[in-house]
Design an enzyme around this catalytic site. Sequence first.
Site, PDB file in Angstrom:
ATOM      1  N   GLU A 166       0.792  -1.225   0.000  1.00  0.00           N
ATOM      2  CA  GLU A 166       0.000   0.000   0.000  1.00  0.00           C
ATOM      3  C   GLU A 166       0.835   1.291   0.000  1.00  0.00           C
ATOM      4  O   GLU A 166       0.841   2.047   0.980  1.00  0.00           O
ATOM      5  CB  GLU A 166      -0.976   0.009   1.180  1.00  0.00           C
ATOM      6  CG  GLU A 166      -1.932  -1.166   1.162  1.00  0.00           C
ATOM      7  CD  GLU A 166      -3.060  -1.060   2.189  1.00  0.00           C
ATOM      8  OE1 GLU A 166      -2.972  -0.204   3.081  1.00  0.00           O
ATOM      9  OE2 GLU A 166      -4.026  -1.822   2.076  1.00  0.00           O
ATOM     10  N   GLU A 350      -5.655  -8.419   0.304  1.00  0.00           N
ATOM     11  CA  GLU A 350      -6.369  -8.060   1.534  1.00  0.00           C
ATOM     12  C   GLU A 350      -7.806  -7.733   1.206  1.00  0.00           C
ATOM     13  O   GLU A 350      -8.091  -7.010   0.256  1.00  0.00           O
ATOM     14  CB  GLU A 350      -5.770  -6.828   2.233  1.00  0.00           C
ATOM     15  CG  GLU A 350      -4.475  -7.067   2.935  1.00  0.00           C
ATOM     16  CD  GLU A 350      -3.941  -5.818   3.636  1.00  0.00           C
ATOM     17  OE1 GLU A 350      -4.738  -4.963   4.068  1.00  0.00           O
ATOM     18  OE2 GLU A 350      -2.708  -5.714   3.734  1.00  0.00           O
TER      19      GLU A 350
HETATM   20  C1  FCB Z   1      -4.795  -2.028   5.237  1.00  0.00           C
HETATM   21  C2  FCB Z   1      -3.473  -2.435   5.832  1.00  0.00           C
HETATM   22  C3  FCB Z   1      -3.556  -3.468   6.906  1.00  0.00           C
HETATM   23  C4  FCB Z   1      -4.765  -3.280   7.779  1.00  0.00           C
HETATM   24  C5  FCB Z   1      -6.002  -3.119   6.948  1.00  0.00           C
HETATM   25  C6  FCB Z   1      -7.278  -2.977   7.747  1.00  0.00           C
HETATM   26  O1  FCB Z   1      -4.723  -0.716   4.778  1.00  0.00           O
HETATM   27  O2  FCB Z   1      -2.628  -2.931   4.827  1.00  0.00           O
HETATM   28  O3  FCB Z   1      -2.366  -3.440   7.624  1.00  0.00           O
HETATM   29  O4  FCB Z   1      -4.568  -2.219   8.641  1.00  0.00           O
HETATM   30  O5  FCB Z   1      -5.889  -2.016   6.108  1.00  0.00           O
END
Ligand code: FCB
Length: 437
Positions: A166, A350
Amino acid sequence: MLPPRSDFPADFVFGAATSAYQIEGSSNGNAGASHWDSFAATPGNIMDDSNGSIACDHYNRWPEDLDLIRDAGMGAYRFSTSWARVMPDGATPNPEGMDFYDRLVDGMLERGLQPHLTYYHWELPAALAVKGGWQNRDIAARFADYCVAVNARLGDRIAGAATLNEPWCIAWLSHFLGHHAPGLRDIRAAGHAMHHVLLAHGQAMSALRAEGAKNLGIVLNFETAHPADDTPAAARTAEVQDAIYNQWFIRAVMGQGYPEAALEGLRPHMPAGWEEDMQAIAQPIDWLGVNYYTRKLHAPGAGLWPAARDVAGPLPKTQMDWEIRPEGLTEFLTRLKRDHVGDLPIFVTENGMAEAAGPDVTQDPTRVAFIGDHLRAAKAAMDQGVNLRGFFYWSLLDNYEWGWGYGPRFGLVHVDYATQKRTPKSSWHAMRAMLAG
Ligand code: FCB
């Protein structure tokens, strides 16, 4: 409520994701201080004034945590190595830190879990942070050296690796919005970090390739940017937010150049000579990681560029007030294929939600529905030709949610922070039932 396993190809990867600072306990094992240790020690930065020094004590409890992934029937684990643990001063390897990840990777292989490594999930060594961190161009060479050192130790056993997690959070959220370490609200710092983070990715890719590393990619986050109303001004505001969040990084990585709608504000604040780096940034990647959680509504705000303010949306929300909008996942996956990556393999690296623990901590019905809806959204993209290869749920465990501290609970497994007891939730059981076929 989860789709059947047979909706996905047999070789589709199901896994869970975590990151080092959020679970390991940064005080364990002679790690160096990271800028998250500094940020969390500064008043006003973390909602509950907590830090990651103990977190889920995963540094000591990792065998139990890997068992939980295996016992859910998953085949993969996305984890990160902490730069500050591996190189406490940012440059000199710490054998104890390297040994920990060595044991962890062997532990995954013993359990039949594919190790998916992320080199940087935000533990910048404090020693580098005080030298300017991501504002300092030198970070790119330091980061490449760190990746090469970790690859030398783990590279023979991992299934794949991402350089960064990210970059929008690393650069924009942390240097312009001030919500994450180092907590700056400074457009020149942001302009520099927005570029250096990508240069670091490019240099690390080249250095890892030279070492023969395989299956390399990057993890980007995407958030739907919709106008808050149907005025042209709101549409324009959303367009700028989309450029900063959803186009800046993928365009640079794919050799498409920075988007003009973001450059119009950032150009005066970029490091000198940035145009000459664009080729070094655009190294071929083997796969793209996509993190997707929510959408935001943007309205024009008073004042300076990008003159935007967020407006609460009408959809159901998570514990963190993030709108739940599964179709956004289908939209991003199909858009990425169409506009940026074509048939390159994509992983959802994610996706998940925070749900407060009720009186019975094992019950998380909203999460079960959330996962089902997002898996169906992923499948819809595959039906439209997206080359999606896997899905990692965020997160295995309840953990340290950065500026929010320990309040939001993202885990398939509940963690009682006082006792460190792990208790699988109904979402963990639902995943297990699905994966058992
Ligand atoms: C993302 C992050 C992770 C976690 C999620 C909820 O932005 O990569 O570490 O905090 O959000």
